[in-house]
Write a protein that holds these residues in place. Structure first.
Motif, PDB file in Angstrom:
ATOM      1  N   MET A 164       0.841  -1.185   0.000  1.00 19.42           N
ATOM      2  CA  MET A 164       0.000   0.000   0.000  1.00 19.42           C
ATOM      3  C   MET A 164       0.878   1.237   0.000  1.00 19.42           C
ATOM      4  O   MET A 164       2.048   1.188   0.390  1.00 19.42           O
ATOM      5  N   HIS A 165       0.316   2.342  -0.464  1.00 18.68           N
ATOM      6  CA  HIS A 165       1.005   3.629  -0.410  1.00 18.68           C
ATOM      7  C   HIS A 165       0.596   4.345   0.878  1.00 18.68           C
ATOM      8  O   HIS A 165      -0.570   4.676   1.066  1.00 18.68           O
ATOM      9  N   TRP A 166       1.563   4.526   1.747  1.00 12.09           N
ATOM     10  CA  TRP A 166       1.326   5.171   3.033  1.00 12.09           C
ATOM     11  C   TRP A 166       1.617   6.664   2.874  1.00 12.09           C
ATOM     12  O   TRP A 166       2.741   7.059   2.624  1.00 12.09           O
ATOM     13  N   GLY A 167       0.591   7.479   3.022  1.00 11.58           N
ATOM     14  CA  GLY A 167       0.771   8.918   2.841  1.00 11.58           C
ATOM     15  C   GLY A 167       1.744   9.525   3.842  1.00 11.58           C
ATOM     16  O   GLY A 167       1.710   9.210   5.038  1.00 11.58           O
ATOM     17  N   TRP A 168       2.625  10.391   3.366  1.00  9.71           N
ATOM     18  CA  TRP A 168       3.638  11.043   4.211  1.00  9.71           C
ATOM     19  C   TRP A 168       3.477  12.550   4.035  1.00  9.71           C
ATOM     20  O   TRP A 168       4.223  13.197   3.334  1.00  9.71           O
ATOM     21  N   SER A 169       2.477  13.116   4.700  1.00 10.08           N
ATOM     22  CA  SER A 169       2.164  14.532   4.531  1.00 10.08           C
ATOM     23  C   SER A 169       3.244  15.435   5.106  1.00 10.08           C
ATOM     24  O   SER A 169       3.387  16.584   4.682  1.00 10.08           O
ATOM     25  N   LEU A 170       4.012  14.944   6.077  1.00 11.03           N
ATOM     26  CA  LEU A 170       5.061  15.741   6.708  1.00 11.03           C
ATOM     27  C   LEU A 170       6.441  15.439   6.133  1.00 11.03           C
ATOM     28  O   LEU A 170       7.447  15.673   6.789  1.00 11.03           O
ATOM     29  N   CYS A 171       6.466  14.928   4.927  1.00 13.51           N
ATOM     30  CA  CYS A 171       7.749  14.643   4.285  1.00 13.51           C
ATOM     31  C   CYS A 171       8.554  15.936   4.123  1.00 13.51           C
ATOM     32  O   CYS A 171       8.019  16.952   3.680  1.00 13.51           O
ATOM     33  N   PRO A 172       9.837  15.949   4.491  1.00 10.69           N
ATOM     34  CA  PRO A 172      10.659  17.151   4.290  1.00 10.69           C
ATOM     35  C   PRO A 172      10.670  17.568   2.828  1.00 10.69           C
ATOM     36  O   PRO A 172      10.668  16.722   1.925  1.00 10.69           O
ATOM     37  N   ASN A 173      10.657  18.860   2.597  1.00 14.87           N
ATOM     38  CA  ASN A 173      10.601  19.377   1.222  1.00 14.87           C
ATOM     39  C   ASN A 173      11.754  18.873   0.365  1.00 14.87           C
ATOM     40  O   ASN A 173      11.584  18.642  -0.838  1.00 14.87           O
TER      41      ASN A 173
END
Length: 211
Positions: A78-87
């Motif tokens: 599955m694709h686990w969303g990473w909304s706080l991924c560093p830019n």
């Protein structure tokens, strides 16, 4: 708290030194000791591969529940969303069909929601095949260290169990896929039963998405 926040937000130790007023070295030690403590507490029961007794139990339960002898579980990702991924990392984890960065999670699960294999993929490996190529799930088979637990199906003895998958996986003996275009009642029934059994791993993803 320092360890949990570092793991949750994926930031380096030097990013939180002013917030926690701790040295960078101390922050690293916190993460190391926290992860070591998790392993000491949970590894013997949860973070382990199936034993011989576990495999026999998986055979029995899956055959009784789904009618598939020799089934070890279902493998999927599955694709686990990473909304706080560093830019700085967003480009490595973005896909055109997702609005936010994602990390691929590969899972093997049994019908009782036991995840006995999980792998978060490295950057840019965003599909089943790439993740499987870097996965350690079949290392024991390659190295000859796997448990050869025999089972019988239709009067034929097989050396080891298998996993239910979808059509994207390679045609390996450890994978059982459903028929793409079944053209008789027997094949249609087998396809329906296989897809029903694979809902075990889909239930896992449903539980994880309620986080």
């Amino acid at each position: 708290m320092a360890a949990i926040r570092q793991l949750a937000y994926g930031m380096g130790t030097d990013k939180r030194d002013q917030y926690f007023r701790m040295l960078e070295r101390t922050m690293r030690e916190c993460v190391y000791k926290f992860c070591k403590g998790i392993c000491l507490v949970y590894v013997q029961r949860y973070l382990r591969k199936p034993t011989i007794n576990d495999i026999h139990q998986l055979y029995t339960v899956h055959e009784g529940k789904h009618g598939f002898p020799g089934m070890l579980g279902s493998i999927n990702y599955m694709h686990w969303g990473w909304s706080l991924c560093p830019n700085a990392w967003r480009g490595q984890y973005m896909r055109g069909d997702h609005k936010e960065p994602t990390i691929v999670l590969e899972v093997i699960a049994s019908n009782d929601l036991w995840i006995w294999h999980a792998l978060f993929d490295p950057a840019s490996a965003n599909n089943d095949i790439n993740v499987l190529d870097q996965s350690s799930v079949f290392n024991d088979i390659y190295l000859g260290k796997s448990h050869d637990i025999y089972f019988q199906a239709n009067g034929v003895a097989y050396k080891r169990g298998y996993y239910l998958t979808d059509s994207i996986y390679r045609p390996l003996s450890v994978f059982v896929k459903s028929f793409t275009c079944p053209n008789d009642p027997k094949r249609k029934k087998c396809k329906d039963e296989q897809e029903s059994a694979r809902k075990d791993v889909e239930r896992i993803f449903g539980v994880l998405n309620r986080r």
